[in-house]
Design a protein around this motif. Structure first.
Motif, PDB file in Angstrom:
ATOM      1  N   ARG A  48       0.836  -1.199   0.000  1.00  0.00           N
ATOM      2  CA  ARG A  48       0.000   0.000   0.000  1.00  0.00           C
ATOM      3  C   ARG A  48       0.871   1.249   0.000  1.00  0.00           C
ATOM      4  N   ILE A  49       0.249   2.386  -0.268  1.00  0.00           N
ATOM      5  CA  ILE A  49       0.948   3.668  -0.214  1.00  0.00           C
ATOM      6  C   ILE A  49       0.494   4.390   1.051  1.00  0.00           C
ATOM      7  N   PRO A  50       1.418   4.744   1.938  1.00  0.00           N
ATOM      8  CA  PRO A  50       1.040   5.319   3.241  1.00  0.00           C
ATOM      9  C   PRO A  50       0.589   6.776   3.145  1.00  0.00           C
ATOM     10  N   LEU A  51      -0.408   6.999   2.329  1.00  0.00           N
ATOM     11  CA  LEU A  51      -1.056   8.297   2.169  1.00  0.00           C
ATOM     12  C   LEU A  51      -2.548   8.045   2.007  1.00  0.00           C
ATOM     13  N   ASP A  52      -3.363   9.073   2.205  1.00  0.00           N
ATOM     14  CA  ASP A  52      -4.779   8.919   1.883  1.00  0.00           C
ATOM     15  C   ASP A  52      -4.912   8.543   0.412  1.00  0.00           C
ATOM     16  N   PRO A  53      -5.811   7.615   0.074  1.00  0.00           N
ATOM     17  CA  PRO A  53      -5.922   7.191  -1.326  1.00  0.00           C
ATOM     18  C   PRO A  53      -6.208   8.318  -2.299  1.00  0.00           C
ATOM     19  N   ASP A  54      -6.878   9.394  -1.839  1.00  0.00           N
ATOM     20  CA  ASP A  54      -7.175  10.505  -2.742  1.00  0.00           C
ATOM     21  C   ASP A  54      -6.169  11.650  -2.601  1.00  0.00           C
ATOM     22  N   ASP A  55      -5.029  11.386  -1.946  1.00  0.00           N
ATOM     23  CA  ASP A  55      -3.986  12.399  -1.850  1.00  0.00           C
ATOM     24  C   ASP A  55      -3.530  12.768  -3.265  1.00  0.00           C
ATOM     25  N   LYS A  56      -3.623  14.052  -3.607  1.00  0.00           N
ATOM     26  CA  LYS A  56      -3.305  14.496  -4.962  1.00  0.00           C
ATOM     27  C   LYS A  56      -1.809  14.781  -5.089  1.00  0.00           C
ATOM     28  N   TRP A  57      -1.128  14.087  -6.011  1.00  0.00           N
ATOM     29  CA  TRP A  57      -1.554  13.054  -6.952  1.00  0.00           C
ATOM     30  C   TRP A  57      -0.784  11.764  -6.685  1.00  0.00           C
ATOM     31  N   ARG A  58      -0.456  11.530  -5.404  1.00  0.00           N
ATOM     32  CA  ARG A  58       0.398  10.402  -5.052  1.00  0.00           C
ATOM     33  C   ARG A  58      -0.353   9.283  -4.359  1.00  0.00           C
ATOM     34  N   GLY A  59      -1.625   9.500  -4.003  1.00  0.00           N
ATOM     35  CA  GLY A  59      -2.400   8.467  -3.327  1.00  0.00           C
ATOM     36  C   GLY A  59      -2.749   7.308  -4.253  1.00  0.00           C
ATOM     37  N   ALA A  60      -3.175   6.200  -3.651  1.00  0.00           N
ATOM     38  CA  ALA A  60      -3.436   4.967  -4.407  1.00  0.00           C
ATOM     39  C   ALA A  60      -4.424   5.175  -5.544  1.00  0.00           C
ATOM     40  N   HIS A  61      -5.489   5.948  -5.305  1.00  0.00           N
ATOM     41  CA  HIS A  61      -6.501   6.183  -6.331  1.00  0.00           C
ATOM     42  C   HIS A  61      -5.888   6.810  -7.571  1.00  0.00           C
ATOM     43  N   TRP A  62      -5.068   7.831  -7.390  1.00  0.00           N
ATOM     44  CA  TRP A  62      -4.493   8.548  -8.529  1.00  0.00           C
ATOM     45  C   TRP A  62      -3.372   7.769  -9.178  1.00  0.00           C
ATOM     46  N   VAL A  63      -2.620   7.012  -8.390  1.00  0.00           N
ATOM     47  CA  VAL A  63      -1.570   6.178  -8.963  1.00  0.00           C
ATOM     48  C   VAL A  63      -2.176   5.113  -9.881  1.00  0.00           C
ATOM     49  N   LEU A  64      -3.237   4.470  -9.430  1.00  0.00           N
ATOM     50  CA  LEU A  64      -3.891   3.460 -10.262  1.00  0.00           C
ATOM     51  C   LEU A  64      -4.468   4.084 -11.526  1.00  0.00           C
ATOM     52  N   TYR A  65      -5.053   5.270 -11.402  1.00  0.00           N
ATOM     53  CA  TYR A  65      -5.610   5.921 -12.581  1.00  0.00           C
ATOM     54  C   TYR A  65      -4.520   6.232 -13.599  1.00  0.00           C
ATOM     55  N   MET A  66      -3.380   6.718 -13.139  1.00  0.00           N
ATOM     56  CA  MET A  66      -2.313   7.056 -14.076  1.00  0.00           C
ATOM     57  C   MET A  66      -1.659   5.807 -14.666  1.00  0.00           C
ATOM     58  N   LEU A  67      -1.601   4.722 -13.931  1.00  0.00           N
ATOM     59  CA  LEU A  67      -1.106   3.468 -14.512  1.00  0.00           C
ATOM     60  C   LEU A  67      -2.014   3.015 -15.650  1.00  0.00           C
ATOM     61  N   ALA A  68      -3.319   3.163 -15.461  1.00  0.00           N
ATOM     62  CA  ALA A  68      -4.248   2.837 -16.543  1.00  0.00           C
ATOM     63  C   ALA A  68      -4.087   3.803 -17.703  1.00  0.00           C
ATOM     64  N   GLU A  69      -3.926   5.073 -17.406  1.00  0.00           N
ATOM     65  CA  GLU A  69      -3.814   6.104 -18.439  1.00  0.00           C
ATOM     66  C   GLU A  69      -2.613   5.864 -19.360  1.00  0.00           C
ATOM     67  N   VAL A  70      -1.507   5.374 -18.821  1.00  0.00           N
ATOM     68  CA  VAL A  70      -0.320   5.146 -19.658  1.00  0.00           C
ATOM     69  C   VAL A  70      -0.273   3.749 -20.248  1.00  0.00           C
ATOM     70  N   GLY A  71      -1.258   2.885 -19.899  1.00  0.00           N
ATOM     71  CA  GLY A  71      -1.361   1.594 -20.563  1.00  0.00           C
ATOM     72  C   GLY A  71      -0.710   0.425 -19.864  1.00  0.00           C
ATOM     73  N   SER A  72      -0.544   0.473 -18.543  1.00  0.00           N
ATOM     74  CA  SER A  72       0.088  -0.635 -17.836  1.00  0.00           C
ATOM     75  C   SER A  72      -0.753  -1.912 -17.956  1.00  0.00           C
ATOM     76  N   ALA A  73      -0.101  -3.036 -17.756  1.00  0.00           N
ATOM     77  CA  ALA A  73      -0.720  -4.338 -18.019  1.00  0.00           C
ATOM     78  C   ALA A  73      -1.838  -4.660 -17.037  1.00  0.00           C
ATOM     79  N   ALA A  74      -2.806  -5.430 -17.510  1.00  0.00           N
ATOM     80  CA  ALA A  74      -3.915  -5.894 -16.672  1.00  0.00           C
ATOM     81  C   ALA A  74      -3.485  -7.080 -15.824  1.00  0.00           C
ATOM     82  N   GLY A  75      -4.114  -7.204 -14.652  1.00  0.00           N
ATOM     83  CA  GLY A  75      -3.903  -8.373 -13.804  1.00  0.00           C
ATOM     84  C   GLY A  75      -2.597  -8.381 -13.040  1.00  0.00           C
ATOM     85  N   ASP A  76      -1.961  -7.251 -12.852  1.00  0.00           N
ATOM     86  CA  ASP A  76      -0.692  -7.165 -12.132  1.00  0.00           C
ATOM     87  C   ASP A  76      -0.960  -7.355 -10.634  1.00  0.00           C
TER      88      ASP A  76
END
Length: 305
Positions: A63-91
């Motif tokens: 996990r990332i030791p920040l609030d998930p919606d911490d802009k822009w380093r929280g888990a929510h935003w990290v996952l969104y940017m991984l999807a945005e750049v095309g990272s692989a599914a099922g990691d």
């Protein structure tokens, strides 16, 4: 310009950065998203320096030791940017981040209201990254329930765009008629305003006419056009003004700039921090992220390369 666009498109396929080759082959040359070639490139994105930098703050639990919606380093935003750049599914390395984001999304004491930048972006990354365990249905239901009065401010347009993006992918993956209807309603609202305009035809704001990367929770004409491509609505005549606006920002060599940005590089701790330098903002300098996305939109609009 055609020779320049042909040259830059070919040059992009030879670059070392995996996200560049992925977006170029997928969106400019029309490769099948399920093809072996694209799957390999998405695996390369997953192992790239870019993806590893986004994930650099994962702790021993994953996990990332920040609030998930911490802009822009929280888990929510990290996952969104991984999807945005095309990272692989099922990691599997992303499972702890998914669980962290979903714990927050469904927490009874969550303070962040339901909105496109949260539920919509979560829908997008849960499906795109192959992380959904059934949470997406509730997220889609929340978004659809809040569609009755989409706003007309720049912030509201940003929320509508991200909600539309998430619902579009959810409707495709789940064959969900309700999500499809909700996506159509949002698309029609945005198209009625030519994607970035007030009722009188003037821009919503100067920022809404500028090119950015990433947009995160915001709107800009290129993001709006990308979402219209995904929603199958780019052929609507009301996209024409935004297409002309984006075309007008193209350099003679076929590339595009990022004119403004929504992030600061580093761990400053005052919000809008990014571990990744996404190329900065300079109206006179090429930005690869914007260039890949803009060329993909122009290709979808019928431009030849």
């Amino acid at each position: 310009m055609l020779d320049s666009m042909t040259y830059i498109a070919r040059a992009l396929t030879d670059m070392d950065e995996p996200f560049v080759r992925y977006k170029t082959l997928l969106n400019i040359y029309g490769r099948d998203p399920g093809s072996r070639e694209i799957r390999i490139l998405r695996d390369e994105v997953r192992e790239s320096t870019l993806a590893k930098t986004l994930l650099a703050e994962q702790d021993a639990s994953g996990r990332i030791p920040l609030d998930p919606d911490d802009k822009w380093r929280g888990a929510h935003w990290v996952l969104y940017m991984l999807a945005e750049v095309g990272s692989a599914a099922g990691d599997r390395r992303l499972f702890p981040l998914r669980d962290q984001a979903c714990d927050w999304l469904f927490a009874a004491d969550r303070l962040t209201p339901v909105c496109g930048a949260i539920e919509g972006n979560a829908l997008y990354y849960l499906h795109f990254l192959g992380l959904d365990q059934g949470q997406s249905d509730e997220l889609a239901t929340r978004l659809i329930a809040g569609l009755s009065k989409p706003g007309k401010s720049p912030a509201a347009f940003g929320q509508a765009l991200h909600a539309l993006r998430g619902l579009t992918l959810h409707a495709k993956v789940r064959d969900d008629a309700g999500a499809r209807q909700g996506a159509d309603q949002l698309a029609e609202h945005l198209l009625a305003h030519h994607l970035y305009q007030k009722a009188d035809g003037q821009p919503l704001s100067a920022d809404c006419t500028a090119l950015h990367y990433p947009c995160y929770e915001h709107c800009d004409p290129l993001l709006a056009l990308k979402v219209m491509v995904e929603a199958g609505r780019l052929d609507d005549e009301r996209c024409r003004d935004a297409l002309d606006l984006v075309r007008g920002k193209q350099f003679d060599d076929g590339t595009f700039p990022a004119e403004r940005k929504h992030y600061r590089v580093g761990r400053i701790g005052k919000g809008n921090d990014s571990l990744v330098d996404w190329g900065g903002s300079d109206k006179r300098r090429t930005n690869l992220h914007v260039t890949c996305d803009a060329l993909g939109v122009l290709r979808a609009a019928g431009e030849r390369f």
